[in-house]
Design a protein around this motif. Structure first.
Motif, PDB file in Angstrom:
ATOM      1  N   GLN A  61      -2.134   8.781   6.063  1.00  0.00           N
ATOM      2  CA  GLN A  61      -1.270   9.658   5.276  1.00  0.00           C
ATOM      3  C   GLN A  61      -0.570   8.858   4.190  1.00  0.00           C
ATOM      4  OE1 GLN A  61       1.219  11.168   8.531  1.00  0.00           O
ATOM      5  NE2 GLN A  61       0.637  13.227   7.912  1.00  0.00           N
ATOM      6  N   HIS A  62      -0.170   9.549   3.121  1.00  0.00           N
ATOM      7  CA  HIS A  62       0.648   8.911   2.095  1.00  0.00           C
ATOM      8  C   HIS A  62       1.972   8.479   2.700  1.00  0.00           C
ATOM      9  CE1 HIS A  62      -1.600   9.698  -1.562  1.00  0.00           C
ATOM     10  NE2 HIS A  62      -1.845  10.927  -1.133  1.00  0.00           N
ATOM     11  N   LEU A 106      -4.989  11.979   4.343  1.00  0.00           N
ATOM     12  CA  LEU A 106      -6.034  11.507   3.433  1.00  0.00           C
ATOM     13  C   LEU A 106      -7.350  11.357   4.181  1.00  0.00           C
ATOM     14  CD1 LEU A 106      -3.976   8.692   1.677  1.00  0.00           C
ATOM     15  CD2 LEU A 106      -4.496  10.964   0.779  1.00  0.00           C
ATOM     16  N   PHE A 107      -7.255  11.012   5.475  1.00  0.00           N
ATOM     17  CA  PHE A 107      -8.435  10.823   6.321  1.00  0.00           C
ATOM     18  C   PHE A 107      -8.052  11.104   7.760  1.00  0.00           C
ATOM     19  CE2 PHE A 107     -10.487   7.974   9.396  1.00  0.00           C
ATOM     20  CZ  PHE A 107     -11.800   8.379   9.261  1.00  0.00           C
ATOM     21  N   VAL A 108      -8.948  11.726   8.494  1.00  0.00           N
ATOM     22  CA  VAL A 108      -8.819  11.903   9.938  1.00  0.00           C
ATOM     23  C   VAL A 108     -10.196  11.704  10.527  1.00  0.00           C
ATOM     24  CG1 VAL A 108      -8.200  13.477  11.804  1.00  0.00           C
ATOM     25  CG2 VAL A 108      -6.953  13.578   9.655  1.00  0.00           C
ATOM     26  N   PRO A 166       9.630  18.352  -0.466  1.00  0.00           N
ATOM     27  CA  PRO A 166       9.972  17.910   0.894  1.00  0.00           C
ATOM     28  C   PRO A 166       8.765  18.072   1.827  1.00  0.00           C
ATOM     29  CG  PRO A 166      10.973  20.046   0.433  1.00  0.00           C
ATOM     30  CD  PRO A 166      10.311  19.588  -0.834  1.00  0.00           C
ATOM     31  N   VAL A 167       8.591  17.090   2.715  1.00  0.00           N
ATOM     32  CA  VAL A 167       7.467  17.116   3.658  1.00  0.00           C
ATOM     33  C   VAL A 167       7.929  16.698   5.043  1.00  0.00           C
ATOM     34  CG1 VAL A 167       5.629  16.711   1.956  1.00  0.00           C
ATOM     35  CG2 VAL A 167       6.762  14.764   3.013  1.00  0.00           C
ATOM     36  N   VAL A 193       0.851  -1.196   0.000  1.00  0.00           N
ATOM     37  CA  VAL A 193       0.000   0.000   0.000  1.00  0.00           C
ATOM     38  C   VAL A 193       0.884   1.242   0.000  1.00  0.00           C
ATOM     39  CG1 VAL A 193      -1.908  -1.156   1.182  1.00  0.00           C
ATOM     40  CG2 VAL A 193      -0.227   0.104   2.522  1.00  0.00           C
ATOM     41  N   ASN A 194       0.326   2.359  -0.434  1.00  0.00           N
ATOM     42  CA  ASN A 194       1.100   3.599  -0.496  1.00  0.00           C
ATOM     43  C   ASN A 194       0.680   4.588   0.589  1.00  0.00           C
ATOM     44  OD1 ASN A 194      -1.359   4.318  -1.468  1.00  0.00           O
ATOM     45  ND2 ASN A 194      -0.596   5.413  -3.268  1.00  0.00           N
ATOM     46  N   PHE A 195       0.247   4.065   1.727  1.00  0.00           N
ATOM     47  CA  PHE A 195      -0.172   4.925   2.829  1.00  0.00           C
ATOM     48  C   PHE A 195       0.196   4.299   4.163  1.00  0.00           C
ATOM     49  CE2 PHE A 195      -3.715   2.167   1.773  1.00  0.00           C
ATOM     50  CZ  PHE A 195      -4.134   1.689   3.008  1.00  0.00           C
TER      51      PHE A 195
END
Length: 134
Positions: A84-85, A73-75, A128-129, A45-47
């Motif tokens: 998150q991604h 993505l969701f909270v 950047p993150v 998965v990518n999250f």
């Protein structure tokens, strides 16, 4: 598995311990923990899924830092579960991301106050993150 399926599991359980148990049954592995949350993911998965003891989402006071915060993505309603991604990073790229973030903030903003260092930053969509901070 999709983020939507994880959200369905959350709404079906609504209890942190039960939710973590279902994640493990679905093949998610414990990746680690931050100051207030545990992080789970799977290779395919990518999250990542953050399950907090308190609030998993916090905003920065400084707009210079806020633009680097990895979005969710969701909270859920009380902000104790978030998706998150996954960020991309290797040894060289995380130092580069940290350098860019550090150079973008004014000298009176101390990244140490937020526990922001090279292990808490990465790249998403070539930007950047910051994905973990206090």
């Amino acid at each position: 598995m999709s983020p939507e399926r994880v959200i369905q599991i959350w709404f079906a359980t609504r209890k942190h311990e039960t939710f973590k148990k279902y994640l493990k049954e679905e093949g998610f592995k414990y990746l680690g923990c931050g100051r207030t949350s545990e992080v789970f993911t799977r290779r395919d998965v990518n999250f990542v899924v953050k399950v907090g003891k308190g609030c998993v989402t916090r905003k920065f006071k400084e707009p210079e830092l806020e633009k680097f915060r990895l979005p969710y993505l969701f909270v859920n309603g009380n902000r104790s579960v978030g998706i998150q991604h996954k960020v991309r990073r290797n040894k060289e790229s995380k130092y580069r991301a940290f350098r860019i973030i550090n150079n973008a903030v004014p000298p009176d903003v101390f990244l140490d106050n937020y526990d922001i260092h090279q292990d808490n930053v990465g790249w998403l969509n070539r930007k950047p993150v910051i994905f973990d901070y206090k």
